[in-house]
Design an enzyme around this catalytic site. Structure first.
Site: not given
Length: 608
Positions: A114, A384
């Protein structure tokens, strides 16, 4: 000389032409050719004007705030080992890293591809900039020509708009960035902002997605391919069509040779690397989706941030979830008898009593098919498993495990002057029983008598202190927003029989309080949160705990619940081969069955 003559002489003179244009003393069309003096003066004027304009532009162009899109980083959640990922929160999949976390071949490949003058230029390329300006002016801009610094500025601070104004801003900001940041920082920032396909933003995510490795481990061929993809990241997937990038790949390798980054001998051995196939399986399938959703809700609440902040914040979230226990929980549910009723919702939650951390849960078969979490969002009558709250209330108010209560079935109790008749499960009649025996055999009549004796309000108070959410308000019931409350948790005598509907996670939290001998810890799934490349800690889960009932009460409660395992309805749990305590429970018409139990280091509630 007379006055009139002087005036006439003055009027007869021509005013001198400073620039000598058109040139005096020259005849014909050549008098319109500029003199050397004019050229010099004009050239200097243009240079001075350009310098002035440049100075004004440089001085008046500020480095803007970064783009929200460019700064957003993926947040990742991990199991309790802090290493194994569970999932991610993201808008764009991005993870920023330092330059020393990017391999040297990758750094060199990016420069070779680049901007070969990167380490020498001052942030801009006059040649490339001129080409871009001409392209924009003629509406024929095809990209390219920008330095790495300019590309970083465009990605991080500006937009992809093709305009003269944006290009000028890019130039000035690039010059300033080059002065403010080191080349290493600029290169790292650039590589952290580029897009490389597969929803990968930044070199770290791309490296993981294409090669299943960190950016610091990329070799020359892998680096050359990623650098080749920078210009056209969406052209093709290199695992399917590597030939699309072959020419650019060869160019990058040649440029690396030309720049002296590698030798020709090394380049001759470099081939297109093997790329991992894209994993298209959803990261939210199975139990991971339930964990992802639960942690997300907790993170938003505990960190006090918005969803956008979480998705872009780059948080590293270490959870309390244990990968092995999550697998064991899922396996246990899958091994249930195959003749289950259709539509059965199964929930399971395991909590560490020492800190309140959720180590495992089972949310459902698959989050993608049903996002509703059966363990953390569903409400089931407690049955319960609610009786221990009355047990604690009794022990706190002077009752002993040796005290006797009616075990005859049916039994009629006096409820504030109103007869209340009830029966035991299967209408079994026991006669007078101790509270210890009533706990072991889950005798309804005895516990109903206990609840009337100590007061149902005290039972509710114990339940909430232990870990159950408070009762839903009328407004919450009307809106359907019952995720943070219990249903029917009211001070009536029958609550001891498990009429309230509670969430499995709350019941597990309550039994974890029993396991911790009366110390309640806030239930949580986030151990800690760090942020950024330096893993700065921004949150740590609260694990201190609060004593909610006396140690002696806690010890007696656990002793009574151990008898349920040793010789009662929970005897199956003896297969653990270690001391355990707990309570079973069924709802009316056996529509649901519970078991909530614990060892000293883990409390679990299961309902189906």
């Amino acid at each position: 000389m007379a006055k009139g003559q002087r005036q006439a002489k003055t009027r007869g003179k021509k005013t001198k032409n400073i620039l000598n244009y058109p040139r005096s003393g020259v005849h014909g069309w050549t008098r319109f050719l500029p003199s050397i003096r004019l050229l010099v003066v004009g050239g200097l004027s243009i240079v001075i004007l350009l310098c002035v304009l440049f100075s004004i532009g440089y001085a008046t162009t500020d480095v803007p705030e970064p783009n929200q899109e460019a700064t957003g980083q993926t947040s990742t959640i991990y199991y309790n080992d802090g290493k194994t990922p569970i999932g991610q929160y993201k808008v764009e999949d991005r993870k920023s890293i330092r330059i020393d976390e990017i391999s040297e071949p990758m750094q060199k490949a990016a420069v070779a591809a680049e901007d070969t003058s990167f380490y020498e230029n001052r942030g801009i390329s006059i040649k490339g900039l001129s080409r871009a300006v001409v392209g924009v002016a003629t509406n024929q801009y095809a990209g390219g020509g920008s330095t790495i610094t300019q590309q970083y500025v465009k990605n991080f601070y500006l937009t992809n708009e093709h305009s003269f104004d944006r290009k000028v801003k890019e130039m000035f900001i690039s010059l300033k960035i080059d002065q403010q940041q080191s080349k290493d920082d600029i290169l790292a920032n650039y590589l952290n902002t580029i897009y490389l396909g597969r929803r990968s933003y930044g070199i770290e995510v791309a490296s993981q997605n294409y090669f299943d490795k960190s950016a610091k481990d990329l070799d020359v061929s892998e680096s050359a391919l990623l650098a080749a993809m920078i210009q056209r990241p969406g052209a093709a997937d290199p695992s399917d069509n590597p030939e699309v990038y072959q020419d650019r790949f060869d160019y990058v390798v040649k440029s690396m040779v030309d720049e002296g980054f590698i030798t020709e001998e090394q380049a001759a051995k470099i081939e297109m690397p093997k790329v991992e196939k894209q994993n298209k399986e959803s990261s939210l399938s199975g139990q991971k989706g339930y964990m992802w959703d639960f942690v997300r809700r907790e993170a938003l609440r505990k960190l006090d941030i918005t969803e956008a902040q979480l998705d872009r914040g780059g948080y590293n979230i270490t959870t309390t979830f244990d990968e092995d226990r999550m697998k064991q929980a899922e396996k246990a549910i899958k091994n249930l008898p195959s003749d289950q009723p259709e539509g059965l919702q199964t929930g399971l939650v395991s909590i560490d009593p020492d800190n309140g951390g959720i180590e495992a849960f089972y949310g459902g078969k698959n989050y993608l098919d049903q996002a509703f979490n059966a363990s953390t969002q569903s409400h089931v009558q407690a049955g319960s498993t609610f009786k221990p709250f009355a047990l604690v209330a009794g022990l706190e108010n002077g009752v002993r495990l040796t005290d006797t209560y009616p075990g005859t079935s049916p039994t009629t109790l006096n409820n504030d002057g109103t007869p209340w008749e009830l029966s035991n499960f299967g209408n079994t009649s026991y006669g007078p029983v101790t509270l210890l025996k009533a706990t072991q055999s889950s005798i309804n009549t005895a516990y109903a008598a206990l609840n009337v004796q100590v007061g149902p309000d005290k039972t509710v108070d114990v339940a909430q202190r232990a870990g159950l959410s408070g009762n839903c308000t009328d407004k919450e019931m009307e809106s359907g927003d019952t995720g943070g409350c219990s249903i029917g948790l009211t001070p009536n005598p029958s609550n001891v029989l498990g009429t309230p509907s509670v969430k499995p996670i709350d019941m597990a939290s309550a039994y974890a309080t029993f396991a911790a001998n009366g110390v309640h810890h806030d239930t949580h799934s986030i151990e800690k949160v760090t942020q950024g490349a330096d893993d700065t800690e921004v949150y740590k889960g609260e694990t201190k705990g609060k004593r909610v009932f006396d140690k002696a009460v806690g010890a007696e409660t656990s002793f009574a619940l151990q008898q349920v395992i040793n010789g009662g309805s929970g005897s199956y749990a003896q297969q653990l081969g270690r001391p355990a305590a707990g309570k079973t429970g069924t709802t009316n018409n056996n529509t649901a069955a519970w078991f909530s139990g614990y060892t000293p280091n883990l409390a679990t509630s299961v309902v189906l």
